[in-house]
Design a protein around this motif. Structure first.
Motif, PDB file in Angstrom:
ATOM      1  N   THR A 346      34.563  27.647  54.690  1.00 36.64           N
ATOM      2  CA  THR A 346      35.479  28.569  54.036  1.00 36.64           C
ATOM      3  C   THR A 346      34.870  29.128  52.756  1.00 36.64           C
ATOM      4  O   THR A 346      34.168  28.425  52.021  1.00 36.64           O
ATOM      5  CB  THR A 346      36.817  27.875  53.697  1.00 36.64           C
ATOM      6  N   PHE A 347      35.131  30.402  52.521  1.00 33.75           N
ATOM      7  CA  PHE A 347      34.750  31.082  51.280  1.00 33.75           C
ATOM      8  C   PHE A 347      36.059  31.603  50.669  1.00 33.75           C
ATOM      9  O   PHE A 347      36.489  32.711  50.966  1.00 33.75           O
ATOM     10  CB  PHE A 347      33.775  32.216  51.554  1.00 33.75           C
ATOM     11  N   PRO A 348      36.691  30.791  49.817  1.00 34.28           N
ATOM     12  CA  PRO A 348      38.063  31.101  49.367  1.00 34.28           C
ATOM     13  C   PRO A 348      38.210  32.434  48.649  1.00 34.28           C
ATOM     14  O   PRO A 348      39.262  33.076  48.766  1.00 34.28           O
ATOM     15  CB  PRO A 348      38.403  29.927  48.434  1.00 34.28           C
ATOM     16  N   VAL A 349      37.208  32.854  47.890  1.00 35.08           N
ATOM     17  CA  VAL A 349      37.358  34.073  47.079  1.00 35.08           C
ATOM     18  C   VAL A 349      36.377  35.166  47.492  1.00 35.08           C
ATOM     19  O   VAL A 349      36.080  36.072  46.711  1.00 35.08           O
ATOM     20  CB  VAL A 349      37.183  33.744  45.574  1.00 35.08           C
ATOM     21  N   ALA A 350      35.870  35.115  48.715  1.00 32.46           N
ATOM     22  CA  ALA A 350      34.914  36.127  49.173  1.00 32.46           C
ATOM     23  C   ALA A 350      35.522  37.517  49.072  1.00 32.46           C
ATOM     24  O   ALA A 350      36.646  37.759  49.525  1.00 32.46           O
ATOM     25  CB  ALA A 350      34.493  35.833  50.609  1.00 32.46           C
ATOM     26  N   ASP A 351      34.762  38.423  48.465  1.00 30.19           N
ATOM     27  CA  ASP A 351      35.156  39.825  48.304  1.00 30.19           C
ATOM     28  C   ASP A 351      36.455  40.009  47.531  1.00 30.19           C
ATOM     29  O   ASP A 351      37.129  41.039  47.658  1.00 30.19           O
ATOM     30  CB  ASP A 351      35.258  40.529  49.664  1.00 30.19           C
ATOM     31  N   ASN A 352      36.821  39.012  46.722  1.00 29.07           N
ATOM     32  CA  ASN A 352      37.933  39.201  45.791  1.00 29.07           C
ATOM     33  C   ASN A 352      37.572  40.279  44.784  1.00 29.07           C
ATOM     34  O   ASN A 352      36.407  40.495  44.463  1.00 29.07           O
ATOM     35  CB  ASN A 352      38.231  37.896  45.043  1.00 29.07           C
ATOM     36  N   ARG A 353      38.575  40.934  44.241  1.00 32.88           N
ATOM     37  CA  ARG A 353      38.302  41.942  43.217  1.00 32.88           C
ATOM     38  C   ARG A 353      37.823  41.284  41.930  1.00 32.88           C
ATOM     39  O   ARG A 353      36.967  41.814  41.231  1.00 32.88           O
ATOM     40  CB  ARG A 353      39.554  42.774  42.945  1.00 32.88           C
ATOM     41  N   THR A 354      38.393  40.117  41.601  1.00 31.45           N
ATOM     42  CA  THR A 354      38.011  39.402  40.383  1.00 31.45           C
ATOM     43  C   THR A 354      37.882  37.918  40.702  1.00 31.45           C
ATOM     44  O   THR A 354      38.349  37.442  41.746  1.00 31.45           O
ATOM     45  CB  THR A 354      39.061  39.575  39.271  1.00 31.45           C
ATOM     46  N   TYR A 355      37.228  37.198  39.786  1.00 35.45           N
ATOM     47  CA  TYR A 355      37.097  35.749  39.910  1.00 35.45           C
ATOM     48  C   TYR A 355      37.561  35.110  38.610  1.00 35.45           C
ATOM     49  O   TYR A 355      37.011  35.385  37.539  1.00 35.45           O
ATOM     50  CB  TYR A 355      35.654  35.350  40.196  1.00 35.45           C
ATOM     51  N   GLU A 356      38.589  34.279  38.700  1.00 36.55           N
ATOM     52  CA  GLU A 356      39.086  33.540  37.547  1.00 36.55           C
ATOM     53  C   GLU A 356      39.298  32.097  37.976  1.00 36.55           C
ATOM     54  O   GLU A 356      40.057  31.818  38.912  1.00 36.55           O
ATOM     55  CB  GLU A 356      40.401  34.138  37.042  1.00 36.55           C
ATOM     56  N   GLU A 357      38.609  31.197  37.288  1.00 32.28           N
ATOM     57  CA  GLU A 357      38.678  29.794  37.671  1.00 32.28           C
ATOM     58  C   GLU A 357      40.093  29.243  37.569  1.00 32.28           C
ATOM     59  O   GLU A 357      40.520  28.443  38.398  1.00 32.28           O
ATOM     60  CB  GLU A 357      37.733  28.983  36.781  1.00 32.28           C
ATOM     61  N   MET A 358      40.831  29.682  36.548  1.00 32.27           N
ATOM     62  CA  MET A 358      42.192  29.173  36.353  1.00 32.27           C
ATOM     63  C   MET A 358      43.127  29.599  37.479  1.00 32.27           C
ATOM     64  O   MET A 358      44.128  28.937  37.742  1.00 32.27           O
ATOM     65  CB  MET A 358      42.737  29.670  35.014  1.00 32.27           C
ATOM     66  N   SER A 359      42.812  30.703  38.149  1.00 32.86           N
ATOM     67  CA  SER A 359      43.710  31.199  39.198  1.00 32.86           C
ATOM     68  C   SER A 359      43.481  30.514  40.542  1.00 32.86           C
ATOM     69  O   SER A 359      44.203  30.790  41.509  1.00 32.86           O
ATOM     70  CB  SER A 359      43.537  32.709  39.362  1.00 32.86           C
TER      71      SER A 359
END
Length: 469
Positions: A346-359
């Motif tokens: 799994t790639f949980p945040v693949a191609d997300n618009r932003t990356y925030e560790e807290m989210s």
């Protein structure tokens, strides 16, 4: 004659004026205009020459010169790191990896740059790699991290206030559950849930007001390894570890099994990297996940700061550093079998618009938890026997070398619900510090040269026999 005579008087009466005589006008050249014209031509000529010189310098600088002050060394010219173009999600390109056959490589995401190559290994090659791993023997991939956090804190000379500020990601003056969970998982290797953390708070009486937040005063009451001691006393099950699997390492250098050697060459063709980089990287890791096995979401590599050294080049570092990280520029993962149930990557945040560790942890949904929330990630790759998956853990610096860590490369192994899962990993190690990488390769080359000199035939009559054995 009469007509002629009549015509004469008509001409006399109405004379036709003769056309005016055109005289050639001679223009005198103006010296002012000539000079202006000459100056304009010369300006354009010089601008053209300057542009040509600038273009030549640019090409020379990018291909054969490190600085304008001097030429690059031969090793530096060979250290360019090409990257595969993803183009767009779903794009398919042909790659030549073995003779008389073209493989298809499909782009799965652009953040991270991720590709899937079906049929990278044959069924026979998959079977052989598994057998070699079983023959060597596999060990537990993770055990409880030994004590020693206090000594590390003393070595770093960090005060409780400084540690608190490092953990306080949003700088609100309080440590939330998400902030403590991230730190504890990395340090202790134990996968705590918010419920586990509340239980620990109660056991250690760390949160008297019960609001789930730690103030600086409350944090100071805890020792650096308080969590670890509490968990050791309570006991930890394998399902509570960050990783639940068994693994081994298979050497791929000279003298290794021909299939392992061929696999390494195939990876070199796929990545298009200099062969020396691939050959000096980590051995092939083979991993087995039994039913219930998992690997929570993580990064294969870490960011490199001035106080951090890469594990593979630490001997080439000029100074000792308290932190080390595995500088894995590329991950090539091979599926050695098709899993009956679960086991996706799994790639949980693949191609997300932003990356925030807290989210990553919100409303009790933890995207990092591959036992509970694998289906909530953005992308999952189903394990299929013989398929390879490649992704870049770092961005490019724009100059042909390693840039910053690609946070979107966060990935994990979903829990295996039925059967067994076999995979293998080839990591390509590259130090983001270019000079340190070059120095490391020079040291290795010198060591190989010394070893070659010592292994030359001498008076020992049994030298060849020892090599054959």
């Amino acid at each position: 004659m009469m007509e002629a005579q009549q015509s004469v008087p008509e001409e006399s009466a109405h004379p036709v004026p003769a056309p005016p005589r055109r005289e050639r006008v001679f223009l005198q050249k103006s010296s002012v205009c000539s000079r202006s014209y000459f100056m304009v031509v010369m300006v354009f000529f010089h601008v053209y020459i300057i542009n040509v010189i600038a273009l030549l310098l640019y090409v020379h600088y990018n291909n054969g010169q490190g600085e304008l002050g001097g030429p690059r060394s031969r090793s530096e010219r060979l250290m360019y790191l090409p990257r595969i173009e993803g183009i767009r999600v779903g794009h398919v390109q042909k790659v030549s990896l073995v003779p008389d056959r073209l493989h298809e490589m499909r782009t799965l995401s652009l953040k991270p740059l991720l590709f899937e190559i079906p049929g990278f290994l044959s069924e026979e090659e998959c079977r052989l790699v598994v057998q070699l791993a079983q023959l060597k023997g596999l060990t537990e991939s993770q055990v409880m991290v030994p004590e020693g956090q206090e000594e590390l804190a003393e070595q770093l000379d960090l005060s409780p206030e400084e540690i608190f500020n490092l953990l306080d990601l949003n700088q609100d003056g309080q440590l939330q559950l998400q902030e403590i969970l991230t730190q504890s998982r990395v340090r202790d290797g134990i996968w705590l849930t918010p419920e586990n953390l509340r239980e620990i708070y109660t056991g250690l009486k760390a949160d008297p007001d019960g609001d789930g937040l730690l103030s600086l005063a409350e944090f100071k009451q805890l020792s650096s390894n308080a969590f670890q001691r509490f968990l050791q006393q309570r006991g930890v099950q394998s399902s509570q570890l960050v990783r639940n699997s068994r693994h081994t390492w298979l050497y791929q250098g000279e003298g290794a099994h021909h299939v392992l050697r061929e696999l390494q060459k195939r990876v070199t063709r796929l990545t298009r990297l200099p062969p020396q980089l691939v050959e000096l990287s980590e051995p092939l890791q083979v991993v087995r996940y039994e039913q219930g096995g998992h690997y929570h979401a993580h990064h294969d590599s870490g960011p490199v700061y001035p106080e951090t050294a890469c594990t593979h080049t630490r001997l080439a570092a000029n100074s000792s550093t308290p932190f080390e990280t595995s500088c894995r520029y590329i991950t090539v993962l091979f599926y050695l079998n098709s899993v009956e149930g679960g086991g996706e990557t799994t790639f949980p945040v693949a191609d997300n618009r932003t990356y925030e560790e807290m989210s990553l942890i919100q409303n009790d949904v933890d995207l990092l938890d591959t036992r509970k929330n694998c289906d909530k990630g953005n992308l999952r790759v189903t394990p299929t026997k013989g398929t390879a998956v490649l992704w870049y853990n770092y961005l490019s610096d724009g100059k042909g070398w390693v840039g910053e860590l690609d946070e979107y490369s966060l990935h994990g192994g979903c829990v295996v619900t039925r059967g067994t899962k076999w995979i293998a990993n080839n990591w390509i190690n590259v130090d983001p510090d270019y000079e340190r990488q070059v120095r490391y390769q020079q040291l290795v080359s010198q060591a190989h040269s010394t070893a070659s000199e010592r292994s030359k035939p001498n008076a020992d009559p049994h030298g060849d026999a020892h090599q054959d054995l």
